[in-house]
Design a protein around this motif. Sequence first.
Motif, PDB file in Angstrom:
ATOM      1  N   MET A   1     -32.262   6.297  57.174  1.00 58.96           N
ATOM      2  CA  MET A   1     -30.908   6.670  56.795  1.00 58.96           C
ATOM      3  C   MET A   1     -30.013   5.437  56.660  1.00 58.96           C
ATOM      4  O   MET A   1     -29.198   5.376  55.759  1.00 58.96           O
ATOM      5  CB  MET A   1     -30.362   7.657  57.841  1.00 58.96           C
ATOM      6  CG  MET A   1     -29.024   8.194  57.488  1.00 58.96           C
ATOM      7  SD  MET A   1     -29.132   9.172  55.998  1.00 58.96           S
ATOM      8  CE  MET A   1     -27.764  10.210  56.174  1.00 58.96           C
ATOM      9  N   THR A   2     -30.176   4.483  57.573  1.00 57.54           N
ATOM     10  CA  THR A   2     -29.322   3.296  57.524  1.00 57.54           C
ATOM     11  C   THR A   2     -29.622   2.456  56.285  1.00 57.54           C
ATOM     12  O   THR A   2     -28.703   1.900  55.684  1.00 57.54           O
ATOM     13  CB  THR A   2     -29.497   2.436  58.786  1.00 57.54           C
ATOM     14  OG1 THR A   2     -30.865   2.087  58.933  1.00 57.54           O
ATOM     15  CG2 THR A   2     -29.015   3.162  60.024  1.00 57.54           C
ATOM     16  N   LYS A   3     -30.883   2.384  55.892  1.00 52.93           N
ATOM     17  CA  LYS A   3     -31.235   1.613  54.694  1.00 52.93           C
ATOM     18  C   LYS A   3     -30.640   2.259  53.449  1.00 52.93           C
ATOM     19  O   LYS A   3     -30.147   1.565  52.558  1.00 52.93           O
ATOM     20  CB  LYS A   3     -32.750   1.504  54.561  1.00 52.93           C
ATOM     21  CG  LYS A   3     -33.374   0.629  55.611  1.00 52.93           C
ATOM     22  CD  LYS A   3     -34.871   0.585  55.465  1.00 52.93           C
ATOM     23  CE  LYS A   3     -35.473  -0.206  56.612  1.00 52.93           C
ATOM     24  NZ  LYS A   3     -36.924  -0.230  56.557  1.00 52.93           N
ATOM     25  N   LEU A   4     -30.675   3.572  53.406  1.00 56.58           N
ATOM     26  CA  LEU A   4     -30.105   4.291  52.275  1.00 56.58           C
ATOM     27  C   LEU A   4     -28.594   4.053  52.182  1.00 56.58           C
ATOM     28  O   LEU A   4     -28.059   3.830  51.093  1.00 56.58           O
ATOM     29  CB  LEU A   4     -30.405   5.781  52.408  1.00 56.58           C
ATOM     30  CG  LEU A   4     -29.917   6.681  51.291  1.00 56.58           C
ATOM     31  CD1 LEU A   4     -30.613   6.327  49.995  1.00 56.58           C
ATOM     32  CD2 LEU A   4     -30.180   8.129  51.641  1.00 56.58           C
ATOM     33  N   LEU A   5     -27.922   4.078  53.319  1.00 57.65           N
ATOM     34  CA  LEU A   5     -26.480   3.825  53.345  1.00 57.65           C
ATOM     35  C   LEU A   5     -26.163   2.420  52.850  1.00 57.65           C
ATOM     36  O   LEU A   5     -25.254   2.229  52.043  1.00 57.65           O
ATOM     37  CB  LEU A   5     -25.930   4.025  54.760  1.00 57.65           C
ATOM     38  CG  LEU A   5     -24.450   3.713  54.944  1.00 57.65           C
ATOM     39  CD1 LEU A   5     -23.596   4.670  54.129  1.00 57.65           C
ATOM     40  CD2 LEU A   5     -24.075   3.770  56.407  1.00 57.65           C
ATOM     41  N   MET A   6     -26.924   1.430  53.299  1.00 57.92           N
ATOM     42  CA  MET A   6     -26.654   0.052  52.894  1.00 57.92           C
ATOM     43  C   MET A   6     -26.938  -0.167  51.409  1.00 57.92           C
ATOM     44  O   MET A   6     -26.208  -0.889  50.741  1.00 57.92           O
ATOM     45  CB  MET A   6     -27.461  -0.925  53.747  1.00 57.92           C
ATOM     46  CG  MET A   6     -26.924  -1.060  55.161  1.00 57.92           C
ATOM     47  SD  MET A   6     -25.127  -1.251  55.312  1.00 57.92           S
ATOM     48  CE  MET A   6     -24.841  -2.782  54.503  1.00 57.92           C
ATOM     49  N   VAL A   7     -27.963   0.477  50.877  1.00 61.82           N
ATOM     50  CA  VAL A   7     -28.248   0.369  49.450  1.00 61.82           C
ATOM     51  C   VAL A   7     -27.112   0.994  48.642  1.00 61.82           C
ATOM     52  O   VAL A   7     -26.652   0.428  47.649  1.00 61.82           O
ATOM     53  CB  VAL A   7     -29.606   1.030  49.101  1.00 61.82           C
ATOM     54  CG1 VAL A   7     -29.786   1.182  47.604  1.00 61.82           C
ATOM     55  CG2 VAL A   7     -30.742   0.223  49.698  1.00 61.82           C
ATOM     56  N   PHE A   8     -26.629   2.140  49.088  1.00 58.34           N
ATOM     57  CA  PHE A   8     -25.520   2.810  48.406  1.00 58.34           C
ATOM     58  C   PHE A   8     -24.254   1.941  48.415  1.00 58.34           C
ATOM     59  O   PHE A   8     -23.600   1.769  47.378  1.00 58.34           O
ATOM     60  CB  PHE A   8     -25.243   4.166  49.064  1.00 58.34           C
ATOM     61  CG  PHE A   8     -24.106   4.914  48.436  1.00 58.34           C
ATOM     62  CD1 PHE A   8     -24.224   5.443  47.170  1.00 58.34           C
ATOM     63  CD2 PHE A   8     -22.906   5.081  49.116  1.00 58.34           C
ATOM     64  CE1 PHE A   8     -23.172   6.134  46.575  1.00 58.34           C
ATOM     65  CE2 PHE A   8     -21.853   5.767  48.545  1.00 58.34           C
ATOM     66  CZ  PHE A   8     -21.992   6.294  47.268  1.00 58.34           C
ATOM     67  N   VAL A  37     -16.702  -4.222  54.206  1.00 56.20           N
ATOM     68  CA  VAL A  37     -16.234  -3.967  55.567  1.00 56.20           C
ATOM     69  C   VAL A  37     -16.478  -2.499  55.934  1.00 56.20           C
ATOM     70  O   VAL A  37     -16.928  -2.192  57.038  1.00 56.20           O
ATOM     71  CB  VAL A  37     -14.741  -4.333  55.724  1.00 56.20           C
ATOM     72  CG1 VAL A  37     -14.176  -3.831  57.031  1.00 56.20           C
ATOM     73  CG2 VAL A  37     -14.559  -5.835  55.607  1.00 56.20           C
ATOM     74  N   PHE A  38     -16.208  -1.595  55.015  1.00 57.53           N
ATOM     75  CA  PHE A  38     -16.475  -0.176  55.255  1.00 57.53           C
ATOM     76  C   PHE A  38     -17.952   0.040  55.548  1.00 57.53           C
ATOM     77  O   PHE A  38     -18.312   0.799  56.455  1.00 57.53           O
ATOM     78  CB  PHE A  38     -16.043   0.668  54.049  1.00 57.53           C
ATOM     79  CG  PHE A  38     -16.495   2.092  54.131  1.00 57.53           C
ATOM     80  CD1 PHE A  38     -15.857   2.983  54.978  1.00 57.53           C
ATOM     81  CD2 PHE A  38     -17.575   2.533  53.388  1.00 57.53           C
ATOM     82  CE1 PHE A  38     -16.281   4.297  55.077  1.00 57.53           C
ATOM     83  CE2 PHE A  38     -18.008   3.840  53.470  1.00 57.53           C
ATOM     84  CZ  PHE A  38     -17.363   4.725  54.316  1.00 57.53           C
ATOM     85  N   GLY A  39     -18.821  -0.610  54.778  1.00 60.30           N
ATOM     86  CA  GLY A  39     -20.261  -0.483  55.000  1.00 60.30           C
ATOM     87  C   GLY A  39     -20.677  -0.993  56.363  1.00 60.30           C
ATOM     88  O   GLY A  39     -21.510  -0.388  57.035  1.00 60.30           O
ATOM     89  N   LEU A  40     -20.098  -2.105  56.792  1.00 55.12           N
ATOM     90  CA  LEU A  40     -20.412  -2.667  58.101  1.00 55.12           C
ATOM     91  C   LEU A  40     -19.988  -1.716  59.227  1.00 55.12           C
ATOM     92  O   LEU A  40     -20.750  -1.466  60.165  1.00 55.12           O
ATOM     93  CB  LEU A  40     -19.731  -4.023  58.269  1.00 55.12           C
ATOM     94  CG  LEU A  40     -19.991  -4.769  59.558  1.00 55.12           C
ATOM     95  CD1 LEU A  40     -21.467  -5.143  59.649  1.00 55.12           C
ATOM     96  CD2 LEU A  40     -19.131  -6.010  59.628  1.00 55.12           C
ATOM     97  N   ILE A  41     -18.799  -1.156  59.114  1.00 61.16           N
ATOM     98  CA  ILE A  41     -18.300  -0.222  60.123  1.00 61.16           C
ATOM     99  C   ILE A  41     -19.134   1.059  60.126  1.00 61.16           C
ATOM    100  O   ILE A  41     -19.509   1.572  61.183  1.00 61.16           O
ATOM    101  CB  ILE A  41     -16.806   0.084  59.888  1.00 61.16           C
ATOM    102  CG1 ILE A  41     -15.978  -1.166  60.169  1.00 61.16           C
ATOM    103  CG2 ILE A  41     -16.336   1.244  60.753  1.00 61.16           C
ATOM    104  CD1 ILE A  41     -14.532  -1.065  59.729  1.00 61.16           C
ATOM    105  N   ALA A  42     -19.448   1.576  58.933  1.00 57.09           N
ATOM    106  CA  ALA A  42     -20.258   2.791  58.838  1.00 57.09           C
ATOM    107  C   ALA A  42     -21.640   2.567  59.436  1.00 57.09           C
ATOM    108  O   ALA A  42     -22.174   3.432  60.134  1.00 57.09           O
ATOM    109  CB  ALA A  42     -20.365   3.234  57.378  1.00 57.09           C
ATOM    110  N   MET A  43     -22.219   1.390  59.186  1.00 59.67           N
ATOM    111  CA  MET A  43     -23.543   1.082  59.733  1.00 59.67           C
ATOM    112  C   MET A  43     -23.488   1.014  61.257  1.00 59.67           C
ATOM    113  O   MET A  43     -24.373   1.548  61.939  1.00 59.67           O
ATOM    114  CB  MET A  43     -24.040  -0.249  59.170  1.00 59.67           C
ATOM    115  CG  MET A  43     -25.409  -0.629  59.650  1.00 59.67           C
ATOM    116  SD  MET A  43     -26.681   0.523  59.163  1.00 59.67           S
ATOM    117  CE  MET A  43     -26.720   0.237  57.429  1.00 59.67           C
TER     118      MET A  43
END
Length: 58
Positions: A1-8, A37-43
């Motif tokens: 799931m985390t890889k998918l989020l980072m790719v998105f 920054v949003f991606g970092l916080i979401a991760m």
Amino acid sequence: MTKLLMVFIAILVVIQVIKPLGWPGLRYRRDAWKLAVFGLIAMALLITVTALIQPSAG
């Protein structure tokens, strides 16, 4: 799931740099850092929640 989020998020950042998305707060190319920054916080939140949900192995 985390890889998918980072790719998105990475795809959104690339699109933002090429042609701004025009969303509120993302009207210029220089606003791509906001997505990063949003991606970092979401991760960080996703990893924290995943760690809390998993049963301890001991």
